[in-house]
Design a protein around this motif. Structure first.
Motif, PDB file in Angstrom:
ATOM      1  N   SER A 109      -1.095  10.896  -9.262  1.00  0.00           N
ATOM      2  CA  SER A 109      -2.165  10.889  -8.268  1.00  0.00           C
ATOM      3  C   SER A 109      -3.050   9.651  -8.416  1.00  0.00           C
ATOM      4  O   SER A 109      -3.484   9.079  -7.423  1.00  0.00           O
ATOM      5  CB  SER A 109      -3.006  12.151  -8.396  1.00  0.00           C
ATOM      6  N   GLU A 110      -3.299   9.255  -9.658  1.00  0.00           N
ATOM      7  CA  GLU A 110      -4.129   8.065  -9.893  1.00  0.00           C
ATOM      8  C   GLU A 110      -3.425   6.815  -9.388  1.00  0.00           C
ATOM      9  O   GLU A 110      -4.054   5.939  -8.800  1.00  0.00           O
ATOM     10  CB  GLU A 110      -4.437   7.932 -11.377  1.00  0.00           C
ATOM     11  N   GLN A 111      -2.118   6.748  -9.585  1.00  0.00           N
ATOM     12  CA  GLN A 111      -1.362   5.595  -9.120  1.00  0.00           C
ATOM     13  C   GLN A 111      -1.364   5.536  -7.585  1.00  0.00           C
ATOM     14  O   GLN A 111      -1.499   4.471  -7.006  1.00  0.00           O
ATOM     15  CB  GLN A 111       0.069   5.669  -9.631  1.00  0.00           C
ATOM     16  N   ARG A 112      -1.238   6.686  -6.951  1.00  0.00           N
ATOM     17  CA  ARG A 112      -1.227   6.730  -5.494  1.00  0.00           C
ATOM     18  C   ARG A 112      -2.583   6.329  -4.922  1.00  0.00           C
ATOM     19  O   ARG A 112      -2.656   5.583  -3.944  1.00  0.00           O
ATOM     20  CB  ARG A 112      -0.868   8.129  -5.018  1.00  0.00           C
ATOM     21  N   SER A 113      -3.668   6.815  -5.516  1.00  0.00           N
ATOM     22  CA  SER A 113      -4.995   6.449  -5.023  1.00  0.00           C
ATOM     23  C   SER A 113      -5.286   4.974  -5.279  1.00  0.00           C
ATOM     24  O   SER A 113      -5.939   4.320  -4.466  1.00  0.00           O
ATOM     25  CB  SER A 113      -6.068   7.329  -5.661  1.00  0.00           C
TER      26      SER A 113
END
Length: 69
Positions: A2-6
């Motif tokens: 999720s952090e990579q996507r954001s």
């Protein structure tokens, strides 16, 4: 994940905003110089500058300059 996507989404948004500003100011500069080449600000150009960044803006102007030859 999720952090990579954001992080990817925020990077895209920053590049799209900076690319749109670059297109606007380059259009104004070329207009002041009397050069009639302009790149429109529309979803496709914003998407191109968001994905490719500064080289995308250069690509858009290259295509425009090629079109007037």
């Amino acid at each position: 994940m999720s952090e990579q996507r954001s992080n990817l989404l925020s990077n895209f948004i920053v590049r799209a905003i900076i690319g749109s500003a670059m297109i606007f100011f380059i259009n104004e500069f070329l207009s002041a110089q009397g050069i009639t080449v302009q790149v429109g600000l529309n979803p496709w150009t914003v998407l191109t500058s968001g994905i490719l960044g500064t080289p995308g803006v250069a690509l858009l102007y290259g295509i425009s300059f090629y079109g007037i030859l």
